[in-house]
Design a protein around this motif. Structure first.
Motif, mmCIF file in Angstrom:
data_model
loop_
_atom_site.group_PDB
_atom_site.id
_atom_site.type_symbol
_atom_site.label_atom_id
_atom_site.label_comp_id
_atom_site.label_asym_id
_atom_site.label_seq_id
_atom_site.Cartn_x
_atom_site.Cartn_y
_atom_site.Cartn_z
ATOM 1 N N TYR A 42 0.839 -1.030 0.041
ATOM 2 C CA TYR A 42 -0.123 -0.018 0.048
ATOM 3 C C TYR A 42 0.848 1.387 -0.060
ATOM 4 O O TYR A 42 0.498 2.286 -0.718
ATOM 5 N N VAL A 49 -5.965 -1.523 -6.375
ATOM 6 C CA VAL A 49 -7.258 -1.862 -6.036
ATOM 7 C C VAL A 49 -7.237 -3.197 -5.372
ATOM 8 O O VAL A 49 -7.745 -3.391 -4.031
ATOM 9 N N TYR A 50 -6.489 -4.359 -5.739
ATOM 10 C CA TYR A 50 -6.232 -5.583 -5.109
ATOM 11 C C TYR A 50 -5.592 -5.262 -3.740
ATOM 12 O O TYR A 50 -6.158 -6.021 -2.782
ATOM 13 N N SER A 53 -8.313 -3.977 -1.600
ATOM 14 C CA SER A 53 -9.424 -4.695 -1.281
ATOM 15 C C SER A 53 -9.061 -5.705 -0.199
ATOM 16 O O SER A 53 -9.690 -6.004 0.836
ATOM 17 N N ASN A 54 -7.725 -6.185 -0.283
ATOM 18 C CA ASN A 54 -7.373 -7.064 0.700
ATOM 19 C C ASN A 54 -6.904 -6.593 2.058
ATOM 20 O O ASN A 54 -7.429 -7.257 3.168
ATOM 21 N N LYS A 56 -8.679 -3.880 3.185
ATOM 22 C CA LYS A 56 -10.120 -3.807 3.696
ATOM 23 C C LYS A 56 -10.522 -5.095 4.425
ATOM 24 O O LYS A 56 -11.019 -5.248 5.509
ATOM 25 N N SER A 57 -10.640 -6.249 3.839
ATOM 26 C CA SER A 57 -10.922 -7.355 4.215
ATOM 27 C C SER A 57 -10.141 -7.951 5.684
ATOM 28 O O SER A 57 -10.820 -8.032 6.237
ATOM 29 N N TYR A 68 -10.121 0.311 8.660
ATOM 30 C CA TYR A 68 -11.108 -0.306 7.653
ATOM 31 C C TYR A 68 -11.880 1.004 7.158
ATOM 32 O O TYR A 68 -11.849 0.985 5.484
ATOM 33 N N LYS A 72 -11.743 1.722 3.062
ATOM 34 C CA LYS A 72 -13.046 1.690 2.384
ATOM 35 C C LYS A 72 -13.144 2.819 1.469
ATOM 36 O O LYS A 72 -13.415 2.755 0.293
ATOM 37 N N LEU A 75 -10.845 3.146 -1.351
ATOM 38 C CA LEU A 75 -11.121 2.109 -2.513
ATOM 39 C C LEU A 75 -12.249 2.576 -3.246
ATOM 40 O O LEU A 75 -12.574 2.615 -4.408
ATOM 41 N N ASP A 76 -13.291 2.985 -2.335
ATOM 42 C CA ASP A 76 -14.636 3.643 -2.969
ATOM 43 C C ASP A 76 -14.195 4.920 -4.079
ATOM 44 O O ASP A 76 -14.913 5.081 -5.132
ATOM 45 N N GLN A 79 -12.961 3.695 -7.254
ATOM 46 C CA GLN A 79 -13.887 2.943 -7.804
ATOM 47 C C GLN A 79 -14.975 3.679 -8.192
ATOM 48 O O GLN A 79 -16.124 3.293 -8.978
#
Length: 81
Positions: A42, A49-50, A53-54, A56-57, A68, A72, A75-76, A79
């Protein structure tokens, strides 16, 4: 590896709760080992994005609400959400 371990936990019958909990703990240990590597990725590329996303999970899995929400939102934004 952590995902494979965690998926294998789902095959443990409900009657073996101790074994299931041990399996989940083992998977979580592997997830925790992966976290610093994703955080470094990061830092290198905060728009991937990958990676986002990971992260965030994992932050959701470990109930790190502050991180988080930050990831998030990023990422939002990327996207277009």
């Amino acid at each position: 590896k952590a995902v494979e371990i965690r998926e294998g936990c789902d095959d443990i019958p409900p009657s073996k709760q101790t074994q299931f909990k041990e399996c989940v703990a083992k998977a979580n240990t592997k997830f925790k080992e992966a976290l610093p590597h994703l955080e470094n990725a990061y830092k290198i590329n905060p728009k991937d994005v990958y990676t986002l996303s990971n992260l965030k999970s994992l932050y959701a899995r470990f109930k790190d609400t502050e991180k988080y929400e930050k990831i998030k939102k990023e990422l939002d934004d990327i996207q277009g959400k």
